[in-house]
Design a protein around this motif. Structure first.
Motif, PDB file in Angstrom:
ATOM      1  N   PHE A   1       0.850  -1.181   0.000  1.00  0.00           N
ATOM      2  CA  PHE A   1       0.000   0.000   0.000  1.00  0.00           C
ATOM      3  C   PHE A   1       0.891   1.237   0.000  1.00  0.00           C
ATOM      4  O   PHE A   1       2.073   1.167   0.317  1.00  0.00           O
ATOM      5  CB  PHE A   1      -0.874   0.032   1.263  1.00  0.00           C
ATOM      6  N   ARG A   2       0.287   2.366  -0.323  1.00  0.00           N
ATOM      7  CA  ARG A   2       1.001   3.629  -0.193  1.00  0.00           C
ATOM      8  C   ARG A   2       0.051   4.666   0.383  1.00  0.00           C
ATOM      9  O   ARG A   2      -1.162   4.555   0.264  1.00  0.00           O
ATOM     10  CB  ARG A   2       1.554   4.097  -1.530  1.00  0.00           C
ATOM     11  N   GLN A   3       0.656   5.668   1.001  1.00  0.00           N
ATOM     12  CA  GLN A   3      -0.146   6.698   1.643  1.00  0.00           C
ATOM     13  C   GLN A   3       0.556   8.040   1.556  1.00  0.00           C
ATOM     14  O   GLN A   3       1.760   8.140   1.822  1.00  0.00           O
ATOM     15  CB  GLN A   3      -0.395   6.340   3.111  1.00  0.00           C
ATOM     16  N   VAL A   4      -0.213   9.045   1.216  1.00  0.00           N
ATOM     17  CA  VAL A   4       0.257  10.421   1.276  1.00  0.00           C
ATOM     18  C   VAL A   4      -0.499  11.102   2.398  1.00  0.00           C
ATOM     19  O   VAL A   4      -1.618  10.703   2.740  1.00  0.00           O
ATOM     20  CB  VAL A   4       0.059  11.166  -0.060  1.00  0.00           C
TER      21      VAL A   4
ATOM     22  N   THR B   1      10.243   9.019  -2.859  1.00  0.00           N
ATOM     23  CA  THR B   1      10.076  10.360  -3.395  1.00  0.00           C
ATOM     24  C   THR B   1      10.536  10.379  -4.839  1.00  0.00           C
ATOM     25  O   THR B   1      11.681   9.994  -5.135  1.00  0.00           O
ATOM     26  CB  THR B   1      10.892  11.382  -2.581  1.00  0.00           C
ATOM     27  N   VAL B   2       9.641  10.781  -5.726  1.00  0.00           N
ATOM     28  CA  VAL B   2       9.959  10.842  -7.152  1.00  0.00           C
ATOM     29  C   VAL B   2      10.055  12.309  -7.555  1.00  0.00           C
ATOM     30  O   VAL B   2       9.090  13.066  -7.442  1.00  0.00           O
ATOM     31  CB  VAL B   2       8.897  10.120  -7.991  1.00  0.00           C
TER      32      VAL B   2
ATOM     33  N   PRO C   1       6.080  11.512 -10.410  1.00  0.00           N
ATOM     34  CA  PRO C   1       5.976  12.293  -9.167  1.00  0.00           C
ATOM     35  C   PRO C   1       4.745  11.920  -8.334  1.00  0.00           C
ATOM     36  O   PRO C   1       4.804  11.968  -7.103  1.00  0.00           O
ATOM     37  CB  PRO C   1       5.905  13.728  -9.683  1.00  0.00           C
ATOM     38  N   ASP C   2       3.655  11.516  -8.977  1.00  0.00           N
ATOM     39  CA  ASP C   2       2.436  11.117  -8.249  1.00  0.00           C
ATOM     40  C   ASP C   2       2.625   9.829  -7.465  1.00  0.00           C
ATOM     41  O   ASP C   2       1.776   9.480  -6.634  1.00  0.00           O
ATOM     42  CB  ASP C   2       1.262  10.936  -9.223  1.00  0.00           C
ATOM     43  N   ASP C   3       3.713   9.104  -7.713  1.00  0.00           N
ATOM     44  CA  ASP C   3       3.994   7.885  -6.946  1.00  0.00           C
ATOM     45  C   ASP C   3       4.650   8.202  -5.602  1.00  0.00           C
ATOM     46  O   ASP C   3       4.862   7.296  -4.791  1.00  0.00           O
ATOM     47  CB  ASP C   3       4.910   6.954  -7.742  1.00  0.00           C
ATOM     48  N   THR C   4       4.983   9.472  -5.375  1.00  0.00           N
ATOM     49  CA  THR C   4       5.588   9.861  -4.107  1.00  0.00           C
ATOM     50  C   THR C   4       4.641   9.569  -2.955  1.00  0.00           C
ATOM     51  O   THR C   4       3.490  10.006  -2.956  1.00  0.00           O
ATOM     52  CB  THR C   4       5.941  11.357  -4.132  1.00  0.00           C
TER      53      THR C   4
END
Length: 129
Positions: free
Chosen positions: A37-40, A126-127, A87-90
């Motif tokens: 999973f990922r979270q911003v 961070t992309v 960049p949206d994968d950051t």
């Protein structure tokens, strides 16, 4: 309770690649459903890759064709290979596990993180544009 331990995050230029690792013993031995999973900040955790014990994998459209989940049964390690990063994968990326099966449509639900009870501490990706 056994821990999940992620590694491999960092900073990369857009278009680059990273591979995340998750030490996942004993969950792999117990045939848990494994996922990344990922979270911003300010948003719910988003499933980006799920893997059933039979090897079937599930990806949302946002990462399909760029991300790949795999498992090394000898090293008891789960991987997330991320290519053509944007960049949206950051985000902070988390390894997760849950017992039993999980249907692909359920993994892709916005709230699917609530179906998982085992989590790693997260690793930052961070992309750079």
């Amino acid at each position: 309770q056994a821990q999940l331990v992620e590694s491999g995050g960092g900073s990369v230029q857009a278009g680059g690649s990273l591979r995340l690792s998750c030490q996942a013993s004993p969950y792999i031995d117990l045939n848990y459903y494994m996922a990344w999973f990922r979270q911003v900040p300010g948003k719910e955790r988003e499933g980006v890759a799920g893997r059933a014990s039979d090897g079937a994998s599930t990806y949302p459209d946002s990462v399909k064709g760029r991300f790949s989940i795999s498992l090394d049964n000898v090293k008891k390690t789960l991987y997330l290979q991320m290519n053509n990063l944007k960049p949206d994968d950051t985000a902070a990326y988390y390894c997760a596990a849950r017992p039993g099966r999980l249907r692909s449509p359920d993994f892709l639900l916005p709230s699917s993180s609530r179906l998982f009870g085992r989590w790693g501490q997260g690793t930052q990706v961070t992309v750079l544009a």
